[in-house]
Each structure stands twice: as C-alpha cells, then as structure tokens.
Design a protein around this motif. Structure first.
Motif, short mmCIF file in Angstrom:
data_model
loop_
_atom_site.label_atom_id
_atom_site.label_comp_id
_atom_site.label_asym_id
_atom_site.label_seq_id
_atom_site.Cartn_x
_atom_site.Cartn_y
_atom_site.Cartn_z
N ARG A 83 24.30 1.51 -24.07
CA ARG A 83 23.83 2.89 -23.86
C ARG A 83 22.33 2.99 -23.56
O ARG A 83 21.73 4.04 -23.68
CB ARG A 83 24.20 3.79 -25.03
CG ARG A 83 25.70 4.05 -25.08
CD ARG A 83 26.04 4.97 -26.20
NE ARG A 83 26.50 4.12 -27.30
CZ ARG A 83 26.63 4.49 -28.53
NH1 ARG A 83 26.33 5.69 -28.88
NH2 ARG A 83 27.05 3.67 -29.44
N THR A 84 21.71 1.86 -23.20
CA THR A 84 20.31 1.87 -22.79
C THR A 84 20.24 1.35 -21.36
O THR A 84 20.79 0.29 -21.06
CB THR A 84 19.46 0.95 -23.70
OG1 THR A 84 19.57 1.43 -25.05
CG2 THR A 84 18.01 0.94 -23.27
N SER A 85 19.59 2.09 -20.49
CA SER A 85 19.47 1.68 -19.10
C SER A 85 18.16 0.92 -18.92
O SER A 85 17.09 1.41 -19.26
CB SER A 85 19.50 2.89 -18.18
OG SER A 85 20.76 3.51 -18.24
N ILE A 86 18.27 -0.32 -18.41
CA ILE A 86 17.08 -1.15 -18.19
C ILE A 86 17.07 -1.67 -16.76
O ILE A 86 18.11 -1.84 -16.13
CB ILE A 86 17.02 -2.34 -19.17
CG1 ILE A 86 18.26 -3.22 -19.04
CG2 ILE A 86 16.82 -1.88 -20.59
CD1 ILE A 86 18.16 -4.53 -19.78
N SER A 87 15.87 -1.92 -16.26
CA SER A 87 15.72 -2.53 -14.95
C SER A 87 15.93 -4.03 -15.08
O SER A 87 15.54 -4.64 -16.07
CB SER A 87 14.31 -2.28 -14.41
OG SER A 87 14.12 -0.92 -14.16
N TYR A 88 16.56 -4.61 -14.07
CA TYR A 88 16.77 -6.06 -14.09
C TYR A 88 16.85 -6.58 -12.67
O TYR A 88 17.12 -5.82 -11.73
CB TYR A 88 18.03 -6.43 -14.88
CG TYR A 88 19.31 -6.23 -14.09
CD1 TYR A 88 19.95 -7.33 -13.51
CD2 TYR A 88 19.85 -4.98 -13.89
CE1 TYR A 88 21.11 -7.15 -12.78
CE2 TYR A 88 21.00 -4.80 -13.16
CZ TYR A 88 21.64 -5.88 -12.60
OH TYR A 88 22.77 -5.72 -11.86
N ALA A 89 16.60 -7.86 -12.51
CA ALA A 89 16.78 -8.54 -11.23
C ALA A 89 17.77 -9.66 -11.46
O ALA A 89 17.62 -10.46 -12.40
CB ALA A 89 15.45 -9.08 -10.72
N ASN A 90 18.80 -9.73 -10.67
CA ASN A 90 19.84 -10.73 -10.82
C ASN A 90 19.41 -12.00 -10.08
O ASN A 90 19.43 -12.04 -8.86
CB ASN A 90 21.16 -10.20 -10.29
CG ASN A 90 22.31 -11.12 -10.61
OD1 ASN A 90 22.19 -12.03 -11.42
ND2 ASN A 90 23.44 -10.88 -9.97
N ILE A 91 18.99 -13.02 -10.82
CA ILE A 91 18.54 -14.28 -10.24
C ILE A 91 19.40 -15.39 -10.83
O ILE A 91 19.57 -15.48 -12.04
CB ILE A 91 17.06 -14.55 -10.55
CG1 ILE A 91 16.20 -13.41 -9.99
CG2 ILE A 91 16.62 -15.88 -10.00
CD1 ILE A 91 14.76 -13.48 -10.43
N THR A 92 19.94 -16.25 -9.97
CA THR A 92 20.78 -17.35 -10.41
C THR A 92 20.08 -18.66 -10.10
O THR A 92 19.53 -18.84 -9.01
CB THR A 92 22.13 -17.31 -9.68
OG1 THR A 92 22.76 -16.07 -9.94
CG2 THR A 92 23.04 -18.43 -10.14
N TYR A 93 20.07 -19.56 -11.05
CA TYR A 93 19.50 -20.89 -10.86
C TYR A 93 20.47 -21.91 -11.43
O TYR A 93 20.95 -21.76 -12.55
CB TYR A 93 18.15 -21.00 -11.57
CG TYR A 93 17.53 -22.38 -11.47
CD1 TYR A 93 16.92 -22.79 -10.29
CD2 TYR A 93 17.59 -23.27 -12.53
CE1 TYR A 93 16.36 -24.05 -10.18
CE2 TYR A 93 17.03 -24.54 -12.43
CZ TYR A 93 16.42 -24.93 -11.25
OH TYR A 93 15.88 -26.17 -11.14
N THR A 94 20.77 -22.94 -10.66
CA THR A 94 21.65 -24.01 -11.13
C THR A 94 20.79 -25.09 -11.77
O THR A 94 19.91 -25.66 -11.12
CB THR A 94 22.46 -24.59 -9.95
OG1 THR A 94 23.21 -23.53 -9.35
CG2 THR A 94 23.41 -25.67 -10.44
N ILE A 95 21.06 -25.37 -13.03
CA ILE A 95 20.32 -26.39 -13.78
C ILE A 95 20.65 -27.75 -13.19
O ILE A 95 21.81 -28.07 -12.93
CB ILE A 95 20.68 -26.35 -15.28
CG1 ILE A 95 20.44 -24.97 -15.88
CG2 ILE A 95 19.95 -27.43 -16.04
CD1 ILE A 95 19.01 -24.55 -15.91
N LYS A 96 19.60 -28.55 -12.98
CA LYS A 96 19.78 -29.89 -12.43
C LYS A 96 19.36 -30.92 -13.48
O LYS A 96 18.59 -30.61 -14.38
CB LYS A 96 18.91 -30.05 -11.17
CG LYS A 96 19.28 -29.09 -10.07
CD LYS A 96 18.30 -29.18 -8.92
CE LYS A 96 18.58 -28.15 -7.86
NZ LYS A 96 18.07 -26.85 -8.13
#
Length: 104
Positions: A83-96
């Motif tokens: 119930r809390t709206s937050i800003s976010y950026a969806n970033i994906t990184y594959t661990i090597k």
C-alpha cells in the motif's frame, strides 16, 4: 542527532502522468571490464551517447579511467508495494563467476 535517510525509496502517486519517469544512476566504471561506454551501455540498455552527455564526456568513444564517475540515465516507474507507492527502475544483472558485491 541527525535523522537517518529513508531506505524506503522515493514515494510517488501511481496515477501520476509523469510516470514512467527519468532518473540517473551514479555508476563508477570498474576495471578491467567496463572501461568503455559501450560495455556500460550494454549493462544498462542505453546508448554510449546517453551516458556521455550527462557525464560530461566529450566523445562517446573516449576510453574511461578506473572508477570514473558516470551518470547513467534510467527509466523509472511507480510501483505499489504494501500500500505504499515507490519509484523504481527495473534493472537486471546476471551474476558471473568471480563477481563481488563491489562489482555488482
């Protein structure tokens, strides 16, 4: 005593017309693999030019120095969690293999 900064993110209104929004991530170019804007652009799915302009780099093909500070543009959204709206950026990184927390 100084108040601690919030770790909950930046609040937003899910119905705002300004979302998706634009923001910048502060990123330091780690050696040896990410000393060019092309490699960093691939990490964040942005062009070299999109990184060079806000980072005040004269040419998108200029080599970088280790730990060079960069501003990487990101698209952000407004997401409601508990119930809390937050800003976010969806970033994906594959661990090597060999990655450390510092590298990630």
């Amino acid at each position: 005593m100084q108040a601690q900064p919030s770790t909950q993110g930046v609040t937003c209104t899910a119905s705002q017309s300004s979302f998706p929004c634009q923001t910048d991530a502060f990123y330091r170019a780690p050696a040896p693999n990410f000393l060019d804007l092309a490699s960093i652009g691939v990490l964040f799915s942005v062009s070299r030019l999109m990184i060079s302009k806000p980072s005040n780099i004269s040419s998108p093909t200029s080599p970088l120095v280790p730990d060079q500070p960069l501003f990487v543009p990101l698209s952000c959204s407004c997401n409601t969690i508990n119930r809390t709206s937050i800003s976010y950026a969806n970033i994906t990184y594959t661990i090597k293999a060999g990655n450390t927390l510092y590298i990630v």
